[in-house]
Design a protein around this motif. Structure first.
Motif, short mmCIF file in Angstrom:
data_model
loop_
_atom_site.label_atom_id
_atom_site.label_comp_id
_atom_site.label_asym_id
_atom_site.label_seq_id
_atom_site.Cartn_x
_atom_site.Cartn_y
_atom_site.Cartn_z
N ALA A 139 -6.19 1.83 -66.09
CA ALA A 139 -5.21 1.22 -66.98
C ALA A 139 -5.28 1.86 -68.37
O ALA A 139 -4.26 2.18 -68.99
N VAL A 140 -6.50 2.06 -68.88
CA VAL A 140 -6.67 2.66 -70.20
C VAL A 140 -6.22 4.12 -70.19
O VAL A 140 -5.52 4.57 -71.10
N ALA A 141 -6.61 4.87 -69.16
CA ALA A 141 -6.29 6.29 -69.09
C ALA A 141 -4.78 6.52 -69.08
O ALA A 141 -4.26 7.39 -69.80
N LEU A 142 -4.05 5.76 -68.27
CA LEU A 142 -2.60 5.94 -68.19
C LEU A 142 -1.93 5.55 -69.51
O LEU A 142 -0.93 6.16 -69.92
N ASP A 143 -2.47 4.54 -70.19
CA ASP A 143 -1.89 4.16 -71.48
C ASP A 143 -2.13 5.24 -72.53
O ASP A 143 -1.29 5.43 -73.43
N LYS A 144 -3.22 5.94 -72.46
CA LYS A 144 -3.46 7.04 -73.41
C LYS A 144 -2.39 8.12 -73.25
O LYS A 144 -1.87 8.65 -74.24
N LEU A 145 -2.04 8.44 -72.01
CA LEU A 145 -0.97 9.41 -71.79
C LEU A 145 0.36 8.86 -72.28
O LEU A 145 1.16 9.59 -72.89
#
Length: 342
Positions: A139-145
């Motif tokens: 969830a965090v990784a996709l939000d960073k993108l």
């Protein structure tokens, strides 16, 4: 209707929280704690494993909230001659120093709610803790993108309903180009009424999207960067518009195989083409992946995991000071408002 966290799920969730606390040298994960450097590094690596594009960019730890960009980009040529009988040699700094575009790490919250009904459903999985950790990480990784490609500004309080692509969380890479390097931003021509379009087709300046990309490389990318790993990052529609006529045709088996091979090696112009989740439609970014960075300020990764029975859930509260950085603007070109004729 109120949901109760089942005893087995409670036991597994408590073990998960205990693992997090133990890794960070604290008695309990309930109280807010600063994530230690080693767990922080492991989590960053997990982000990169969870979202393929994050593997290609830089994620740099920095000590100060603000400062000069740090990537070792060679901003110009460095070879030369000096008559040392007359003057001293003048070394060329390695690194694209741009004092007008310093990084500025500000707080971003990545708070993940875990409904008890979900934890109850997962209690039968032998890899409960691993599954829970991967859900939070992804969830965090996709939000960073999503922030990197869609962030426009930082609102004091963001609104996910109004800005579903996190446009108001922080300035991302594309907005940094728009604001700080308008000379590297091609929006198209005015077709009337102030509407800008980059039109592609037989009656326009650019006959194909390939021609547009090659024009962009030659006219906008600094010469020393043109042959150094450039790619074309694009929205899915760009590739569909280019390759759909090739695939949407009845062909014999040999031609089908050839078409699939061409599609598997997708290119725009002479550059490899890459679609990244949440990248804006009708847009192409020409750059090298390592020209894009996320700076994370050391010691600012804070976390707490608490029960919120009034909401029938637990929440993993996370925050970190970060900034999205384009290292060298002469090594990128943002093309927007692309429209292909039918």
């Amino acid at each position: 209707m109120s949901v109760v966290l089942q005893p087995e799920a409670r036991q597994l969730f408590n073990a998960y929280k205990a693992d997090v606390a133990r890794a960070n040298g604290v008695e309990s994960a309930k109280q807010t704690f600063a994530v230690l450097p080693v767990p922080t590094q492991k989590i960053i690596q997990a982000y990169q494993q969870s979202a393929d594009f994050l593997k290609l960019i830089n994620i740099f730890p920095v000590d100060n909230a603000k400062g000069e960009k740090i990537a070792m980009s060679i901003g110009s040529t460095i070879a030369g001659n000096t008559n040392t009988n007359v003057q001293a040699r003048q070394p060329t700094p390695v690194g694209a120093l741009d004092l007008l575009d310093e990084y500025d790490c500000t707080q971003t919250n990545y708070d993940v709610a875990m409904k008890w009904i979900l934890l109850n459903a997962w209690r039968h999985h032998t890899d409960f803790k691993k599954k829970l950790q991967e859900m939070v990480i992804r969830a965090v990784a996709l939000d960073k993108l999503c922030i990197g490609f869609n962030g426009v500004y930082r609102a004091p309080t963001s609104d996910r309903v109004t800005n579903p692509l996190l446009q108001d969380v922080k300035k991302g890479w594309l907005q940094k180009i728009r604001d700080n390097a308008p000379e590297q931003h091609y929006e198209g021509i005015d077709i009337g009424g102030g509407v800008l379009k980059t039109q592609i087709g037989a009656t326009h300046e650019f006959k194909t999207v390939d021609g547009l990309v090659e024009y962009g490389i030659e006219e906008y990318i600094a010469e020393q960067h043109r042959d150094r790993g450039l790619i074309a990052i694009c929205g899915r529609g760009i590739l569909s518009d280019k390759y759909l006529p090739l695939l949407n045709t009845i062909q014999d088996p040999t031609e089908q195989l050839a078409a699939r091979t061409i599609y598997a090696n997708k290119q725009l112009g002479t550059l490899p083409a890459m679609h990244v989740p949440t990248f804006p439609a009708k847009t192409i970014l020409i750059t090298t992946p390592d020209n894009l960075s996320i700076y994370i300020q050391n010691g600012t990764f804070n976390r707490s995991i608490v029960d919120e029975p009034q909401w029938d859930r637990a929440v993993d509260y996370q925050s970190i000071n970060e900034d999205y950085v384009v290292e060298d603007y002469t090594k990128c070109l943002l093309i927007e408002n692309i429209e292909l004729d039918d």
